[in-house]
Design a protein around this motif. Structure first.
Motif, PDB file in Angstrom:
ATOM      1  N   LEU A  10      -1.452 104.097 -47.957  1.00 46.52           N
ATOM      2  CA  LEU A  10      -1.330 105.331 -47.187  1.00 46.52           C
ATOM      3  C   LEU A  10      -0.139 105.261 -46.245  1.00 46.52           C
ATOM      4  O   LEU A  10       0.017 104.280 -45.507  1.00 46.52           O
ATOM      5  CB  LEU A  10      -2.610 105.576 -46.387  1.00 46.52           C
ATOM      6  N   TYR A  11       0.674 106.307 -46.268  1.00 47.46           N
ATOM      7  CA  TYR A  11       1.826 106.419 -45.375  1.00 47.46           C
ATOM      8  C   TYR A  11       1.690 107.714 -44.583  1.00 47.46           C
ATOM      9  O   TYR A  11       1.713 108.802 -45.166  1.00 47.46           O
ATOM     10  CB  TYR A  11       3.140 106.431 -46.169  1.00 47.46           C
ATOM     11  N   GLU A  12       1.539 107.578 -43.277  1.00 48.61           N
ATOM     12  CA  GLU A  12       1.458 108.747 -42.402  1.00 48.61           C
ATOM     13  C   GLU A  12       2.870 109.100 -41.939  1.00 48.61           C
ATOM     14  O   GLU A  12       3.512 108.319 -41.242  1.00 48.61           O
ATOM     15  CB  GLU A  12       0.570 108.458 -41.194  1.00 48.61           C
ATOM     16  N   ILE A  13       3.338 110.277 -42.322  1.00 50.39           N
ATOM     17  CA  ILE A  13       4.708 110.681 -42.005  1.00 50.39           C
ATOM     18  C   ILE A  13       4.960 110.707 -40.498  1.00 50.39           C
ATOM     19  O   ILE A  13       6.015 110.278 -40.037  1.00 50.39           O
ATOM     20  CB  ILE A  13       5.057 112.028 -42.660  1.00 50.39           C
ATOM     21  N   ASP A  14       3.992 111.178 -39.727  1.00 50.98           N
ATOM     22  CA  ASP A  14       4.189 111.198 -38.266  1.00 50.98           C
ATOM     23  C   ASP A  14       4.475 109.798 -37.733  1.00 50.98           C
ATOM     24  O   ASP A  14       5.316 109.627 -36.847  1.00 50.98           O
ATOM     25  CB  ASP A  14       2.965 111.773 -37.552  1.00 50.98           C
ATOM     26  N   PRO A  21       6.855 104.903 -30.918  1.00 47.54           N
ATOM     27  CA  PRO A  21       6.036 105.075 -29.708  1.00 47.54           C
ATOM     28  C   PRO A  21       6.720 105.968 -28.675  1.00 47.54           C
ATOM     29  O   PRO A  21       7.935 105.923 -28.502  1.00 47.54           O
ATOM     30  CB  PRO A  21       5.887 103.636 -29.201  1.00 47.54           C
ATOM     31  N   GLY A  22       5.914 106.803 -28.046  1.00 46.86           N
ATOM     32  CA  GLY A  22       6.436 107.756 -27.071  1.00 46.86           C
ATOM     33  C   GLY A  22       7.038 108.992 -27.718  1.00 46.86           C
ATOM     34  O   GLY A  22       7.751 109.744 -27.069  1.00 46.86           O
ATOM     35  N   TRP A  23       6.750 109.198 -28.991  1.00 47.77           N
ATOM     36  CA  TRP A  23       7.266 110.328 -29.759  1.00 47.77           C
ATOM     37  C   TRP A  23       8.795 110.353 -29.813  1.00 47.77           C
ATOM     38  O   TRP A  23       9.423 111.408 -29.838  1.00 47.77           O
ATOM     39  CB  TRP A  23       6.710 111.660 -29.254  1.00 47.77           C
ATOM     40  N   VAL A  24       9.408 109.173 -29.817  1.00 48.24           N
ATOM     41  CA  VAL A  24      10.851 109.052 -29.981  1.00 48.24           C
ATOM     42  C   VAL A  24      11.153 109.164 -31.470  1.00 48.24           C
ATOM     43  O   VAL A  24      10.557 108.451 -32.285  1.00 48.24           O
ATOM     44  CB  VAL A  24      11.357 107.701 -29.429  1.00 48.24           C
TER      45      VAL A  24
END
Length: 71
Positions: free
Chosen positions: A29-33, A39-42
């Motif tokens: 499984l690969y989560e694109i997000d 980390p930190g939505w960078v």
């Protein structure tokens, strides 16, 4: 047997379904997000992200949860 699956769409339980399907069909499984954002939505640099996605795509088996760059 499913070998390559991509779950895309609006928000709402895609990841839950992805985990269930990955377990059921023993798919990586690969989560694109998690790939697009550090980390930190960078944001992951685009060239790096494209390389990662290309490697996944070329592998024989995968389940992708989400959608990466539009092109």
């Amino acid at each position: 047997m499913m070998q390559k699956v991509m779950l895309i769409g609006n928000g709402g339980d895609k990841t839950t379904l992805a985990y269930q399907l990955a377990a059921l069909y023993d798919l990586p499984l690969y989560e694109i997000d998690a790939l697009q954002f550090q980390p930190g939505w960078v944001a992951t640099p685009e060239a790096e992200l494209r390389q990662i996605l290309e490697q996944i795509q070329q592998s024989e088996r995968w389940l992708i949860d989400g959608f990466g760059p539009w092109d």
